[in-house]
Design a protein around this motif. Structure first.
Motif, short mmCIF file in Angstrom:
data_model
loop_
_atom_site.label_atom_id
_atom_site.label_comp_id
_atom_site.label_asym_id
_atom_site.label_seq_id
_atom_site.Cartn_x
_atom_site.Cartn_y
_atom_site.Cartn_z
N SER A 279 -20.34 24.98 21.85
CA SER A 279 -19.13 24.59 21.68
C SER A 279 -18.62 26.52 22.25
O SER A 279 -18.27 27.05 22.26
CB SER A 279 -19.51 25.16 20.35
OG SER A 279 -20.25 26.20 19.66
N CYS A 280 -19.85 26.68 22.73
CA CYS A 280 -19.54 28.62 23.28
C CYS A 280 -18.64 28.11 24.85
O CYS A 280 -17.98 29.04 24.97
CB CYS A 280 -21.13 28.65 24.09
SG CYS A 280 -22.18 28.99 23.01
N GLY A 281 -18.24 26.75 25.00
CA GLY A 281 -17.39 26.59 26.20
C GLY A 281 -17.71 27.31 27.67
O GLY A 281 -18.75 28.33 27.73
N GLU A 282 -16.48 27.19 28.50
CA GLU A 282 -16.76 28.16 29.37
C GLU A 282 -17.07 29.68 29.92
O GLU A 282 -15.62 29.94 29.25
CB GLU A 282 -15.86 27.53 29.98
CG GLU A 282 -16.41 27.87 31.96
CD GLU A 282 -15.74 27.11 32.98
OE1 GLU A 282 -15.71 27.15 34.14
OE2 GLU A 282 -14.64 26.19 32.86
N LYS B 65 -17.68 36.59 31.31
CA LYS B 65 -17.28 36.54 29.53
C LYS B 65 -18.40 35.65 29.62
O LYS B 65 -17.94 34.71 29.01
CB LYS B 65 -16.68 37.08 28.71
CG LYS B 65 -16.60 37.61 27.56
CD LYS B 65 -14.91 37.97 26.91
CE LYS B 65 -15.19 38.43 25.75
NZ LYS B 65 -13.99 38.48 25.28
N GLU B 66 -19.30 35.42 28.92
CA GLU B 66 -20.68 35.06 27.84
C GLU B 66 -20.51 34.93 26.13
O GLU B 66 -19.54 35.82 25.80
CB GLU B 66 -21.48 34.71 28.46
CG GLU B 66 -22.21 34.97 30.05
CD GLU B 66 -23.93 34.88 30.39
OE1 GLU B 66 -24.22 34.91 29.69
OE2 GLU B 66 -23.41 35.23 31.70
N GLY C 232 -21.49 28.08 32.22
CA GLY C 232 -21.89 29.55 33.07
C GLY C 232 -22.14 30.35 31.73
O GLY C 232 -22.56 32.23 31.85
N GLN C 233 -23.66 29.94 30.68
CA GLN C 233 -23.61 30.71 30.03
C GLN C 233 -25.27 31.11 30.20
O GLN C 233 -26.19 30.58 30.00
CB GLN C 233 -24.04 29.91 28.82
CG GLN C 233 -21.93 29.46 28.15
CD GLN C 233 -21.23 30.33 27.96
OE1 GLN C 233 -22.03 31.95 27.36
NE2 GLN C 233 -20.12 30.21 27.41
N ARG C 234 -25.52 32.73 31.05
CA ARG C 234 -26.00 32.19 31.81
C ARG C 234 -27.35 33.17 30.74
O ARG C 234 -28.95 33.11 30.79
CB ARG C 234 -26.48 33.44 32.64
CG ARG C 234 -25.22 33.36 34.16
CD ARG C 234 -25.82 31.81 34.49
NE ARG C 234 -27.27 32.37 35.34
CZ ARG C 234 -28.51 31.84 36.49
NH1 ARG C 234 -27.60 30.22 36.69
NH2 ARG C 234 -29.79 31.75 36.51
#
Length: 400
Positions: free
Chosen positions: A59-62, A67-68, A105-107
């Protein structure tokens, strides 16, 4: 025939509510719901097997333009992990939560997953060492799953017929994939083909794309001529050929497979004046070398059909006894290399365990050949054993 487990409507509803709260990053609701249910629930009515942890990350999306996701997403993931969410659980798309975070890309969330994986693997190893793994009924709830190793079988009283059935099933599984058992592998038939060595289950034991990596291992371990060197696991002979270019005074090779012994003879390795071939498993050979007082300047380890526990035993029990004080130890770092998150977890786990055994570790990043994953190079093999872009080469020396 065992009774089928019936899932009540109440359980299904609770699972949906937990997954929904995780997806919304609704931390207050999630805290309440986790008092009633598990962080590892699945909605049996859903078309995809998505855990609360998968849902929270998806649900966080890309992440766009660097911007995370915000703190609420990170805290939701942290809450689920602290409540036993399994870091390497798979959904129907064959993705772990870490795979999803990396893809999006959620590092920051990805690093949280990696750290959770490291904690879980270290804890599991401690439990096994203390003999607690067999009787711990909460193992699954705590999420202690180990890569490439099977959790201990629960101790139960079984009748002879059931015991024989279990033994037969295990033997059939090993015969189906000999990479799961080192002794089965050593009894299996190997096939040398151009650029590849296959076991009888079509697993790639070694491939020639590794040549640059092996040559670099030899360079990092053997800085000058005239050293005493050991390699464990000959395979296609890539690293031993590289070792020879550094003109060692002694070149020990430990190899357990009879077909590889025959290949060593055919290629003249037994006749080289500075080469000593040890036929057998390292578990049987190294204790004798320790008794003889052998001291080596460099040791390299690259076996097949052995898990991380074997590598840990190798360096903590034998490298410490055989390596010279200023010597160097290297090993083929392919742990979990079919999935980035698993590779990152085991790279950190190994560094921690090596430090505990008395080693400092330096890592060198090496790019693998472009397009290796998904290439035709894997045709005819059971599965790709490498799918990531960088090889992290370890060089280990004793802590000063």
């Amino acid at each position: 025939m065992a009774d089928q487990v019936q899932v009540s409507e109440e359980d299904i509803l609770l699972a949906k509510r937990i997954i929904s709260a995780a997806e919304r990053h609704d931390i207050p609701a999630l805290k309440v719901l986790l008092k009633e249910g598990s962080a590892n629930v699945m909605d049996p009515t859903a078309t995809t097997a998505t855990s609360p942890l998968h849902a929270a990350i998806l649900s966080c999306g890309e992440a766009k333009d660097g911007k995370e996701a915000g703190d609420d997403a990170y805290q939701t993931v942290d809450l689920l992990l602290s409540n036993g969410a399994i870091w390497n659980d798979l959904n129907k798309e064959d993705e772990t939560p870490g795979c999803v975070a990396l893809r999006l890309g959620q590092r920051k969330i990805y690093e949280n997953i990696v750290e959770a994986g490291v904690r879980a693997e270290l804890l599991f190893a401690k439990m096994q060492a203390l003999g607690l793994g067999d009787d711990d009924e909460e193992e699954e709830e705590e999420g202690e799953e180990v890569l490439e190793e099977q959790p201990a079988v629960k101790k139960q009283k079984v009748d002879e017929e059931t015991a024989q059935a279990v033994t037969q099933a295990v033997e059939e599984e090993i015969l189906d994939d000999v990479s799961k058992d080192n002794k089965a592998y050593l009894r299996s038939q190997l096939r040398y083909k151009p650029g590849i060595l296959l076991d009888e289950s079509d697993n790639a034991v070694m491939m020639d794309w590794e040549t640059e990596i092996m040559q670099r291992h030899a360079e990092t371990l053997i800085p000058k001529k005239g050293l005493k060197v050991m390699n464990v696991g000959h395979g296609m002979g890539i690293v031993d050929t590289a070792i020879q270019t550094h003109e060692p005074a002694e070149h020990h090779i430990i190899e357990g497979h009879p077909q590889v012994h025959q290949r060593l003879r055919e290629q003249g390795w037994y006749d080289k004046p500075n080469v000593i071939i040890h036929e057998g498993r390292w578990q049987d050979i190294l204790p004798k070398l320790v008794e003889q007082g052998v001291v080596l300047d460099a040791i390299y380890y690259d076996t097949f059909a052995e898990d991380y526990a074997a590598l840990k035993e190798f360096f903590s029990e034998y490298v410490v006894a055989l390596l010279a004080p200023d010597g160097k130890f290297g090993w083929y770092n392919g742990l979990g290399a079919d999935r980035q998150v698993c590779y990152d977890v085991y790279t950190k786990v190994s560094e921690i365990d090596l430090h505990e055994a008395g080693f400092d570790t330096e890592w060198e990043d090496i790019k693998v050949p472009a397009g290796l994953h998904g290439s035709k190079q894997w045709e005819g093999t059971r599965r790709p054993y490498w799918t990531i872009d960088l090889y992290k080469l370890p060089v280990n020396t004793f802590v000063k």
